[in-house]
Design a protein around this motif. Structure first.
Motif, PDB file in Angstrom:
ATOM      1  N   ARG A  89      46.469  50.577  32.324  1.00 13.06           N
ATOM      2  CA  ARG A  89      46.434  50.983  33.735  1.00 13.06           C
ATOM      3  C   ARG A  89      46.901  49.903  34.699  1.00 13.06           C
ATOM      4  NH1 ARG A  89      40.524  53.929  33.489  1.00 13.06           N
ATOM      5  NH2 ARG A  89      41.202  55.673  32.198  1.00 13.06           N
ATOM      6  N   GLU A  90      46.957  48.674  34.232  1.00 16.20           N
ATOM      7  CA  GLU A  90      47.265  47.535  35.109  1.00 16.20           C
ATOM      8  C   GLU A  90      48.720  47.567  35.568  1.00 16.20           C
ATOM      9  OE1 GLU A  90      46.916  44.752  37.555  1.00 16.20           O
ATOM     10  OE2 GLU A  90      45.104  45.099  36.355  1.00 16.20           O
ATOM     11  N   LYS A  91      48.914  47.363  36.857  1.00 13.05           N
ATOM     12  CA  LYS A  91      50.267  47.387  37.422  1.00 13.05           C
ATOM     13  C   LYS A  91      50.792  45.989  37.719  1.00 13.05           C
ATOM     14  CE  LYS A  91      49.868  52.042  39.349  1.00 13.05           C
ATOM     15  NZ  LYS A  91      49.047  52.444  38.254  1.00 13.05           N
ATOM     16  N   GLN A  92      49.931  45.022  37.867  1.00  8.81           N
ATOM     17  CA  GLN A  92      50.342  43.648  38.137  1.00  8.81           C
ATOM     18  C   GLN A  92      50.746  42.956  36.839  1.00  8.81           C
ATOM     19  OE1 GLN A  92      47.624  40.962  39.922  1.00  8.81           O
ATOM     20  NE2 GLN A  92      47.935  41.733  41.984  1.00  8.81           N
ATOM     21  N   THR A  93      51.922  42.399  36.808  1.00  9.43           N
ATOM     22  CA  THR A  93      52.414  41.745  35.601  1.00  9.43           C
ATOM     23  C   THR A  93      51.531  40.564  35.186  1.00  9.43           C
ATOM     24  OG1 THR A  93      54.662  42.430  36.113  1.00  9.43           O
ATOM     25  CG2 THR A  93      54.421  40.628  34.552  1.00  9.43           C
ATOM     26  N   ALA A  94      51.187  39.686  36.138  1.00  7.75           N
ATOM     27  CA  ALA A  94      50.370  38.511  35.794  1.00  7.75           C
ATOM     28  C   ALA A  94      49.033  38.934  35.209  1.00  7.75           C
ATOM     29  CB  ALA A  94      50.166  37.624  37.017  1.00  7.75           C
ATOM     30  N   SER A  95      48.396  39.917  35.796  1.00 11.58           N
ATOM     31  CA  SER A  95      47.102  40.378  35.287  1.00 11.58           C
ATOM     32  C   SER A  95      47.253  41.040  33.927  1.00 11.58           C
ATOM     33  CB  SER A  95      46.458  41.351  36.275  1.00 11.58           C
ATOM     34  OG  SER A  95      46.136  40.680  37.474  1.00 11.58           O
ATOM     35  N   LEU A 148      45.104  33.568  34.281  1.00 14.35           N
ATOM     36  CA  LEU A 148      46.091  34.512  34.840  1.00 14.35           C
ATOM     37  C   LEU A 148      45.422  35.674  35.559  1.00 14.35           C
ATOM     38  CD1 LEU A 148      48.970  34.725  32.224  1.00 14.35           C
ATOM     39  CD2 LEU A 148      49.152  34.112  34.630  1.00 14.35           C
ATOM     40  N   LEU A 149      44.317  36.156  35.028  1.00 16.63           N
ATOM     41  CA  LEU A 149      43.573  37.221  35.711  1.00 16.63           C
ATOM     42  C   LEU A 149      43.081  36.749  37.070  1.00 16.63           C
ATOM     43  CD1 LEU A 149      41.208  39.161  33.284  1.00 16.63           C
ATOM     44  CD2 LEU A 149      43.036  40.062  34.692  1.00 16.63           C
ATOM     45  N   LEU A 150      42.546  35.547  37.117  1.00 15.00           N
ATOM     46  CA  LEU A 150      42.089  34.986  38.388  1.00 15.00           C
ATOM     47  C   LEU A 150      43.255  34.818  39.355  1.00 15.00           C
ATOM     48  CD1 LEU A 150      39.508  32.330  37.148  1.00 15.00           C
ATOM     49  CD2 LEU A 150      39.027  34.481  38.345  1.00 15.00           C
ATOM     50  N   TYR A 151      44.382  34.343  38.842  1.00  8.40           N
ATOM     51  CA  TYR A 151      45.579  34.216  39.665  1.00  8.40           C
ATOM     52  C   TYR A 151      45.980  35.572  40.243  1.00  8.40           C
ATOM     53  CZ  TYR A 151      50.528  33.838  40.808  1.00  8.40           C
ATOM     54  OH  TYR A 151      51.739  33.917  41.438  1.00  8.40           O
TER      55      TYR A 151
END
Length: 165
Positions: A89-95, A148-151
């Motif tokens: 479901r995640e749309k952010q690449t870094a996350s 990366l999640l925190l970022y």
């Protein structure tokens, strides 16, 4: 379920982390026979040493019983399923990449617990007599994934370009 754009790449990254982590552990245990080698200096600040971690991060919550071992396996399985759904479901690449690193590491350490009853840790960073805890590639991937999640969380929801692919 339709996968978000970064999900396929992230799931492949998780699989790659898992495979490399397990390959290093198999080499350390059965080819190099780290158990019989003791502490092996590699670099001035890095040694190989075999530690069986029956707990969680930093050796917390040590589990010496079969019940404790299998309870941690259940936690690994549930967390891995939840992270896989989150990746989808995640749309952010870094996350998404952060989640992949966490997933690959969690599955690698979870398999250790199933196969050996404990997680295989082998990497020791030190500065002279000052040592850090012993860890493995899966642990390093999990730490990088959390960073990366925190970022991603601190960065916000991302740009329209990133969300579209």
């Amino acid at each position: 379920m339709t996968l978000a754009p970064p999900a396929r790449t992230s799931l492949l990254l998780a699989a790659a982390i898992f495979v490399v982590d397990q390959a290093i552990k198999v080499w350390a245990l059965f080819v190099f026979d780290l158990a019989s080698q003791g502490r092996v200096p590699v670099l001035p600040v890095f040694d190989l040493v075999l530690i069986w971690n029956r707990g969680i991060s930093y050796g917390l919550l040590q589990q010496d019983s079969d019940f404790g071992r299998w309870a941690l396996v259940v936690v690994h399985v549930v967390a891995s399923i939840a992270i896989t759904i989150w990746i989808a479901r995640e749309k952010q690449t870094a996350s998404s990449i952060g989640l992949a690193l966490i997933l690959g590491g969690a599955v690698g350490n979870g398999l250790d617990r199933i196969l050996y009853g404990a997680v295989v840790d082998y990497a020791l960073l030190h500065w002279g007599d000052v040592t850090w805890y012993v860890f493995n590639l899966a642990d390093a991937a999990i730490v990088a994934g959390v960073a990366l999640l925190l970022y991603g969380a601190l960065r916000g929801s991302g740009s329209a370009t990133e969300a579209s692919g």
